[in-house]
Design a protein around this motif. Sequence first.
Motif, short mmCIF file in Angstrom:
data_model
loop_
_atom_site.label_atom_id
_atom_site.label_comp_id
_atom_site.label_asym_id
_atom_site.label_seq_id
_atom_site.Cartn_x
_atom_site.Cartn_y
_atom_site.Cartn_z
N SER A 1 0.84 -1.20 0.00
CA SER A 1 0.00 0.00 0.00
C SER A 1 0.88 1.25 0.00
O SER A 1 1.63 1.49 0.95
N PRO B 1 0.02 4.49 0.39
CA PRO B 1 -0.24 5.39 1.53
C PRO B 1 0.39 4.91 2.83
O PRO B 1 0.90 5.72 3.62
N LEU C 1 -6.25 5.20 7.69
CA LEU C 1 -6.06 4.16 6.69
C LEU C 1 -6.84 2.90 7.01
O LEU C 1 -7.38 2.23 6.11
N SER C 2 -6.90 2.55 8.29
CA SER C 2 -7.58 1.30 8.65
C SER C 2 -7.96 1.28 10.12
O SER C 2 -7.08 1.20 10.99
N LYS D 1 -2.38 9.35 2.15
CA LYS D 1 -3.83 9.39 1.99
C LYS D 1 -4.50 9.41 3.36
O LYS D 1 -3.97 8.91 4.34
N GLU E 1 -7.90 8.50 3.51
CA GLU E 1 -9.13 7.74 3.32
C GLU E 1 -8.92 6.30 3.76
O GLU E 1 -7.81 5.75 3.68
N THR E 2 -10.01 5.67 4.21
CA THR E 2 -9.97 4.26 4.57
C THR E 2 -9.60 3.44 3.34
O THR E 2 -10.18 3.60 2.27
N GLN E 3 -8.61 2.56 3.49
CA GLN E 3 -8.12 1.77 2.36
C GLN E 3 -9.01 0.54 2.12
O GLN E 3 -9.63 0.03 3.06
N TRP F 1 -8.33 -2.50 1.81
CA TRP F 1 -7.95 -3.68 2.59
C TRP F 1 -8.37 -3.58 4.06
O TRP F 1 -8.13 -4.51 4.83
N ASN F 2 -9.03 -2.48 4.44
CA ASN F 2 -9.59 -2.38 5.78
C ASN F 2 -10.87 -3.20 5.93
O ASN F 2 -11.27 -3.56 7.04
N TYR G 1 -12.26 -8.46 3.28
CA TYR G 1 -11.36 -8.17 2.17
C TYR G 1 -10.69 -9.44 1.62
O TYR G 1 -10.68 -9.67 0.41
#
Length: 490
Positions: free
Chosen positions: A247, A249, A377-378, A440, A442-444, A446-447, A451
């Motif tokens: 990732s 970010p 991110l998560s 970033k 924003e929530t990724q 893969w959170n 997933y």
Amino acid sequence: MTAEINKGPVVGMRHVQAFLIFLNITTMFIGRLNVGVCVVALTNAETTNPDFPEYDWTEAQKSYILSSFFWGYIFTQFLGGYLCKRFGVKSVMFWGVFGSGVCSALTPLFIGFGEWQAYCGIRVIMGLFQGLVFPCIHQHLAKWSPPTERNRLGGLSHTGIECGNVSAMFLSGMIAKSSMGWPGVSYVSSGIAFLWCALWFIFAADNPTESRFIGEAELHYIESSLKHSENYHKKVVAIPWKAIWTSAPFLALLVVRCSENWGLSTLQAEIPSYMNGVLDMDMKSNAFFSALPFLAMWCMAYVYLITADILLNKNLVTLAVLRKTYNSIAFFIPAVTLVGIGFLSKEQKNYAIALMTISVGVNSGQTIGSVLNTIDLSENHASILMGIVNTAANFVPIATPLVVGWVVEDNTDRTEWQIIFIIASVFFFVGNLIYLIWGKMETQPWNAEDYLQVKDQELGKELASNDAPKKNLSLQINEKTKDDSNATSG
């Protein structure tokens, strides 16, 4: 006109959790940083209380003691991230702080029978216990903080770092000079840790649904804002390791945190040596000048926090703009002031103190700027991300003094120190530049709780579709073979 959201009481359990984390960080830093005062008291009793034993330790032995905490600290960051996902934050944080408190309580005993070697040993063990805690903090904030309040609660929690720095400096000095002497520093540190454990045991909960004290309105507000499945708290979400490590970010966050630690460790650990050698100032003997940068850092943390709250609540900036702006202030200003400090002479000591105070003070913006980005991110894997980031970042303070020792052969040579400051400035500048480009907020993807299952399903469909032409080709070959065979036999 939309109805006003019922957030529960003005001071709810989410605020209590944030306050407990603030106290936790303060407690940990007091136990971690009191070693500086203790080493002075142990090797020069006249500066504190001469009624207690004094030890003749070399500079090398004292440096081992000062760094030994991090020998253990770097090895349990990742483990802490995994354990709190497996067994819950409340349990792992409790035992991490309790173990640290036990180490503080045993420190005078260990010094008595093993001198500096035993002191190093108990500090390593303390580091192992404390290493479990910080990843848990981010996981706890992720589960208790509604997205709109995350900066406020996370920022308030992390001001415990500055509070711990200042408290360790003042409390340890006063205790060492009192009738308790240097052993009292360890005993008070352990008492504070055990008191925190009691408060945590009573008021903490792994998530809002498990809290005995939370009201229905606040519970609904927190849980509905986080938008996860109903059985989320009862299951362990699988960790998408490949997605995390690939990732951009996350890798940008990893780089910026390591860069920050390089610059800050230079500010905190090496500037006093520079001021002593080049500017002929003994910063360590002046409690006011030693504490001034950390007081500035503590005050600035609240300035950043309040302004961030106003900007976000009035929708004047986006979260991404806020984080990157704060981080740029926290990185770019010290990058410039560090270089400036290197050009000051003995006649400009006051300017050097001012620049150092500004550098450390504005650097507190990195908490809102990038530290809390793990939760952006998560939410589900915040502890894992923090464990990875903190493991890498805490190797840096071990490397920084080695580079200084290699470059600076003469402690009074300003040109050699300028190289050190330029290196730190480059780390500050490049690290933040990478964060500005690839970071970033924003929530990724893969959170997502499912997933890995979705990826497995997609992979299965892809394999099936790739196999289809092969099967068709095989069928065509078989049919062709049969036709040829029939034609031959006819």
